[in-house]
Write a protein that holds these residues in place. Structure first.
Motif, mmCIF file in Angstrom:
data_model
loop_
_atom_site.group_PDB
_atom_site.id
_atom_site.type_symbol
_atom_site.label_atom_id
_atom_site.label_comp_id
_atom_site.label_asym_id
_atom_site.label_seq_id
_atom_site.Cartn_x
_atom_site.Cartn_y
_atom_site.Cartn_z
ATOM 1 N N ASP A 36 5.482 25.755 36.112
ATOM 2 C CA ASP A 36 7.116 26.345 36.013
ATOM 3 C C ASP A 36 7.431 26.986 34.748
ATOM 4 O OD1 ASP A 36 9.717 26.566 36.370
ATOM 5 O OD2 ASP A 36 10.061 24.797 36.939
ATOM 6 N N SER A 38 10.136 28.387 34.010
ATOM 7 C CA SER A 38 11.346 28.790 33.519
ATOM 8 C C SER A 38 11.825 27.894 32.558
ATOM 9 C CB SER A 38 12.224 28.388 35.040
ATOM 10 O OG SER A 38 12.157 26.951 35.359
ATOM 11 N N ASP A 39 12.996 28.079 31.693
ATOM 12 C CA ASP A 39 13.433 27.545 30.636
ATOM 13 C C ASP A 39 12.233 27.154 29.853
ATOM 14 O OD1 ASP A 39 15.945 27.387 31.620
ATOM 15 O OD2 ASP A 39 15.521 25.635 32.864
#
Ligand SMILES: [Zn+2]
Length: 319
Positions: A36, A38-39
């Motif tokens: 992941d 994201s961020d």
């Protein structure tokens, strides 16, 4: 409960590979989760541990049986702290990977650069055959390296040990992703081979390659190998140059660490003898006879699994 198991984790920019391995090197389970991004990749450690907990429940294995987790991560790793100084393809910067994983899991965690850990894995359960001194080089889109000296993987003072791909081999050579010019990676990676083949075609050389380009819209390193194997002199010369440069670089490293094995992995290693034979010749030419005598060349055996085996081995080594 007696401890007998290890967890190996190999974090990449697309997927995270996980494995449960016995201390004898037997694979119990292997699975992947998506990375992941994201961020700035902040959720990756939690995702990894959640998937491991699920797997332990599914297989009915107690956490108490584990010595710990060994993690391979991209980028520069601070050896003392297990912090990832920078990993561009995940988004991490000064990311406390070891601390975070230890906190969520309650297990000891060891972190190393992914190329170093792949070398450890290949030496433990692959073609390294558990030698004390070994050099691993992966020729893929880029060039990765790992050096084992006196049984220990070299990570160095701040995590840039064995960055073989960024040894300068051509002054004022082609631009490299590290921001410099003429690194080994620009010559001996699959990308580098294609770049040099493009240069040949631009001056009207390597005609059979040109035909393939017209048919398929682009060429790959595999095309270069096939055209060379079919007898094209220009592509043969290109590959000889690649082997000469790689052989000279490995010879210098070998004089530094005196390896019993040099293990070649990655997509380019699949070309087989057309690369391996001239590489051995170049190596012999540039190294000491006694250094050459001690050293065997091998093709890597574990492929994408080298990282999880290496992670597990890192735990074993520290337990
Ligand atoms: Zn570079």
């Amino acid at each position: 409960m007696e401890k007998d198991l290890l967890i190996g984790i190999d974090i990449g920019g697309t997927t995270v590979k996980n494995a449960i391995i016995t201390k004898q090197g037997e694979l119990i389970a292997k699975w992947e989760v998506n990375t992941d991004l994201s961020d700035q990749g902040v959720r990756v450690p939690d995702d990894v541990w959640a998937s491991i907990e699920n797997k332990l429940t599914e297989l009915d294995i107690s956490k108490d049986r584990f010595f710990g987790m060994g993690v391979g991560a991209p980028g520069f790793i601070e050896p003392e702290t297990g912090k990832v100084a920078i990993a561009v393809n995940i988004g991490w910067q000064d990311f406390a990977l070891k601390d975070i994983l230890e906190k969520v899991s309650g297990l000891p965690v060891y972190v190393e650069n992914d190329a170093n850990i792949a070398a450890l894995g290949e030496n433990w359960m692959g073609s390294g055959n558990q030698v004390e001194n070994m050099i691993a080089v992966t020729l893929g889109t880029g060039v990765g390296g790992g050096i084992i000296a006196n049984g220990q993987v070299i990570s160095g003072a701040n995590g840039t040990g064995a960055e073989i791909g960024h040894i300068t081999v051509e002054k004022d050579g082609a631009y490299c992703n590290c921001g410099r010019y003429g690194c080994l990676e620009t010559v001996t990676s699959a990308t580098g081979i294609v770049r040099q083949a493009q240069e040949l075609m631009e001056v009207g050389k390597a005609e059979p390659l040109q035909q393939r380009k017209e048919q398929n819209g682009a060429i790959t390193a595999k095309d270069v190998f096939e055209v060379a194997e079919a007898g094209d002199a220009d592509c043969k010369e290109l590959l000889l140059h690649v082997c000469d440069v790689l052989g000279a670089t490995l010879a210098m490293l070998a004089i530094t660490t005196n390896p019993a094995k040099i293990v070649i992995g990655g997509g380019v290693s699949k070309a087989g003898d057309i690369i391996l034979e001239p590489l051995k010749e170049a190596f012999e030419k540039y190294t000491l006879p006694r250094t050459n005598e001690a050293c065997d060349f091998e093709i890597a055996q574990l492929g994408n699994d080298a990282g999880v085996y290496g992670g597990a081995y890192l735990v074993l080594q520290n337990s």
